[in-house]
Design a protein around this motif. Sequence first.
Motif, PDB file in Angstrom:
ATOM      1  N   LEU A  24     -57.990  19.268 -36.527  1.00  0.00           N
ATOM      2  CA  LEU A  24     -58.096  20.725 -36.632  1.00  0.00           C
ATOM      3  C   LEU A  24     -59.513  21.159 -36.976  1.00  0.00           C
ATOM      4  N   ILE A  25     -60.352  20.210 -37.380  1.00  0.00           N
ATOM      5  CA  ILE A  25     -61.763  20.521 -37.632  1.00  0.00           C
ATOM      6  C   ILE A  25     -62.601  19.498 -36.868  1.00  0.00           C
ATOM      7  N   PRO A  26     -63.822  19.857 -36.490  1.00  0.00           N
ATOM      8  CA  PRO A  26     -64.651  18.912 -35.739  1.00  0.00           C
ATOM      9  C   PRO A  26     -64.934  17.652 -36.559  1.00  0.00           C
ATOM     10  N   ARG A  27     -64.997  16.530 -35.861  1.00  0.00           N
ATOM     11  CA  ARG A  27     -65.291  15.257 -36.533  1.00  0.00           C
ATOM     12  C   ARG A  27     -66.627  15.306 -37.266  1.00  0.00           C
ATOM     13  N   GLU A  28     -67.542  16.113 -36.730  1.00  0.00           N
ATOM     14  CA  GLU A  28     -68.887  16.178 -37.317  1.00  0.00           C
ATOM     15  C   GLU A  28     -68.852  16.709 -38.745  1.00  0.00           C
ATOM     16  N   ALA A  29     -67.722  17.291 -39.158  1.00  0.00           N
ATOM     17  CA  ALA A  29     -67.631  17.805 -40.522  1.00  0.00           C
ATOM     18  C   ALA A  29     -67.957  16.707 -41.532  1.00  0.00           C
ATOM     19  N   ILE A  84     -61.210   5.445 -21.142  1.00  0.00           N
ATOM     20  CA  ILE A  84     -60.615   5.871 -22.415  1.00  0.00           C
ATOM     21  C   ILE A  84     -59.618   7.006 -22.164  1.00  0.00           C
ATOM     22  N   ASP A  85     -58.640   7.135 -23.088  1.00  0.00           N
ATOM     23  CA  ASP A  85     -57.655   8.199 -22.957  1.00  0.00           C
ATOM     24  C   ASP A  85     -58.042   9.416 -23.775  1.00  0.00           C
ATOM     25  N   GLU A  86     -58.612   9.148 -24.953  1.00  0.00           N
ATOM     26  CA  GLU A  86     -59.050  10.267 -25.775  1.00  0.00           C
ATOM     27  C   GLU A  86     -60.469   9.977 -26.262  1.00  0.00           C
ATOM     28  N   PRO A  87     -61.231  11.036 -26.589  1.00  0.00           N
ATOM     29  CA  PRO A  87     -62.641  10.847 -26.919  1.00  0.00           C
ATOM     30  C   PRO A  87     -62.852   9.829 -28.044  1.00  0.00           C
ATOM     31  N   VAL A  88     -63.887   9.017 -27.911  1.00  0.00           N
ATOM     32  CA  VAL A  88     -64.258   8.086 -28.973  1.00  0.00           C
ATOM     33  C   VAL A  88     -65.218   8.823 -29.904  1.00  0.00           C
ATOM     34  N   HIS A  89     -65.011   8.671 -31.198  1.00  0.00           N
ATOM     35  CA  HIS A  89     -65.886   9.350 -32.158  1.00  0.00           C
ATOM     36  C   HIS A  89     -67.023   8.420 -32.524  1.00  0.00           C
ATOM     37  N   ALA A  92     -70.298   3.624 -35.693  1.00  0.00           N
ATOM     38  CA  ALA A  92     -71.512   4.404 -35.945  1.00  0.00           C
ATOM     39  C   ALA A  92     -72.777   3.554 -35.837  1.00  0.00           C
ATOM     40  N   ILE A  93     -72.808   2.407 -36.533  1.00  0.00           N
ATOM     41  CA  ILE A  93     -74.057   1.648 -36.563  1.00  0.00           C
ATOM     42  C   ILE A  93     -74.398   1.090 -35.181  1.00  0.00           C
ATOM     43  N   PHE A  94     -73.378   0.732 -34.402  1.00  0.00           N
ATOM     44  CA  PHE A  94     -73.649   0.186 -33.068  1.00  0.00           C
ATOM     45  C   PHE A  94     -74.182   1.272 -32.134  1.00  0.00           C
ATOM     46  N   ALA A  95     -73.651   2.478 -32.313  1.00  0.00           N
ATOM     47  CA  ALA A  95     -74.131   3.592 -31.498  1.00  0.00           C
ATOM     48  C   ALA A  95     -75.613   3.852 -31.776  1.00  0.00           C
ATOM     49  N   ALA A 129     -71.367  13.071 -28.789  1.00  0.00           N
ATOM     50  CA  ALA A 129     -70.431  14.011 -29.408  1.00  0.00           C
ATOM     51  C   ALA A 129     -69.044  13.895 -28.772  1.00  0.00           C
ATOM     52  N   GLU A 130     -68.073  14.436 -29.500  1.00  0.00           N
ATOM     53  CA  GLU A 130     -66.695  14.362 -29.045  1.00  0.00           C
ATOM     54  C   GLU A 130     -66.545  14.937 -27.631  1.00  0.00           C
ATOM     55  N   GLN A 131     -67.220  16.069 -27.401  1.00  0.00           N
ATOM     56  CA  GLN A 131     -67.158  16.699 -26.082  1.00  0.00           C
ATOM     57  C   GLN A 131     -68.392  16.323 -25.266  1.00  0.00           C
TER      58      GLN A 131
END
Lengths: 430, 292
Positions: free
Chosen positions: A246-251, B140-145, B153-156, B125-127
Amino acid sequence: MKNIKLFSIMMLVTVLLLAACSEDSSNESSSDNNDGGKKEIEFWTMQLKPTFTDYIEGVISDFEKENPNISIKWVDVPAADLEKKILSAVSSNTAPDVVNLNPTFGSKIAALDGLVNMDEALSDEQKSRYVQGAWKANQLNGNTFAIPWYLNTEVTLNNKAIYEEAGLDPNKPPKTYEKAMEYAKTVKEETGKYGYYPSLDLSLVLQHMVKMGADLTNEEGTKAAFNTQEGLNTFKYFTELYKNDLIPREALTGDQRETIDMYSSGQVGFFAGSNFITQIKKNAPDVYDQTFASQSITGKSGKVTLSVQNVVVPNQTKHQDAAVKFALFLTNAKNQLAFTKLVPILPSAKSALDDPYFSELPEDATATDQVRITAANQLDKAEVLIPPMENYNKLKDAMHDAISAAMLEEMSPQEALDQAEKEWNKILSE
Amino acid sequence: MNRLKFTPYLFLLPGCIILGAFIFYPMLQAIWLSLTDYNMVQQNPNFVGFDNYVRLFQDDLFWKVLGQTILYLVIVVPGLVFLPIFLAILVNQQIKGISFFRSAYYLPVVTSMVVVGIAWKWMYAEQGILNYVLDIMGVIDEPVHWLTQTSTAIFAVMVVTVWKGMGYYMVIYLAGLQAIPDDLYEAARIDGASKWRQIIHITIPLLMPSIMIVSIMSSIAAMKVFEEIYVMTGGGPLNSSSTLVFYIYEQAFDNLEMGYASAAGVILFLITLIFSIINITFMNKKEEAMKG
């Protein structure tokens, strides 16, 4: 081999010479203490050039006219560099005389005994000119380390277009955390956008906790006091928002700039962003046109965040009286009122607040006008939610780490809260 | 006679002064500060002996970031040593417009890390475009964060370090490649060696000196990684992308614990020193072997 020896000797000589130089300079600086002539005050501001150049220069020239024996040297520093510049200036004994600092960073220097105590420097009458809540924002261990300059209270900015797209009533923006979650769900379901973007940057996690009714520490500030139902509710609330997307992951990792960017690109329904209204107006006029202000989102405690910008006088100043005099002049009602006409901020001088500018919404009011009036209306219940604390950064980080662990579901909210409590008790006892 | 002996050193003096002022003096001072409780404001820090080091070794976070720094090194250095070789071989062809490709690959090197960091942050970013492309490819089926979960994070961030550094090392290899005489390849071709065998048996062995230099430079660079982390993740989430230099920065400029941060800095210095010594002795042996 011989060459290496000679090389090392040369290096050593250079280093020793440099060491000698640095000793010299510190002796030198103490000699110009008794300067009988004109006093020069160095005044640092945080990123006010070029937008407010005319205003600041006007204040300075008025002051110099009234005080011909004092001259002001104005230095404007980019906001991101201010902390480092002031630190290096203090550590090399070349601190400016008057500096614009926020309470958090001011308290760091005050904790190291680097700032003039304003309780001693100002008379009771002078102190009484300022809004009480703002004056108290700058107290650490019973001493007041700064004079409040300008204030703001947290105001929610809403994007009308997203409200309409999601079928929500723009006349009923959320005022509570529960409502905010409900709206976030509706916006997500109806539009796929994010309804709510609560930033967790800086002290905001702590602020959310206080608003939801938790106490951070006991009265003496020696023990953590947030491991209660209210504290747990805060952790659960954000975990649920995050888990249900419900909130962006970037939060979690983003700073406030990201919040503004997402809101400005029309991807967020509402957020606490009154400080950034001018920026949004400039960078995203379309979104600005859709923006309306509403009162701050809060929880069980009903508290609203008050933020304060200060002026401080470092201990190292050679002209303390002149520096304090200028700080008082800069923050007097007349000068503050003129400043608040240029940018949506609130004055810290009580008499300036009586101006109808802060109580009457003009016809065809813009979002900026709404922000100002809403902010001023909240002033009586607004307070600085996070008092200046020693080791503030470590405390803040410990809490942020804990709530992140809960949100990322690496721990249950209760476990995370227990961990935060343990860390806080350790840091507070240092 | 004596004067002649000292003349060369006179010419070295300006360099020595600059090195001394900006490298050696600060270094010695950092070692001294690591034995004090200096916090930038007080003028006379107290001597605390090895307290900072003791505290450092008891700090779980320090060990965590040290582990992550080594992970960074282990993954990024091979990437920075081998990928640019192939890039250099690619742009070493005599075809039209090759200088365009050379500059294009070099472009990330001269681009500010802050700009690069922000651009990649948007891609991650997610989008962002990366998730979009992977999604339409059906990976992928849903976005990777990428940057907001502890596992990636560290690999990115490592990918960005490699991407940005490649062009620089490519230029070093390119110089090395152009020093390899053509007749060796000609002889190999006559003997019927494939392109791949030419690379393995001629290019790589003759590039060894460049590979050595690149290994040292990239290991030291990987030890000191900071900007991409600062811009992209701020060390988060949950310190999962923090490395030693970032940790030092946080201790020094957020927590104002200069003494403590200096102690961590001295440890970083020692680790880098060990790496350099290993590399240099290895290189000297190699050279002697080649001469002998």
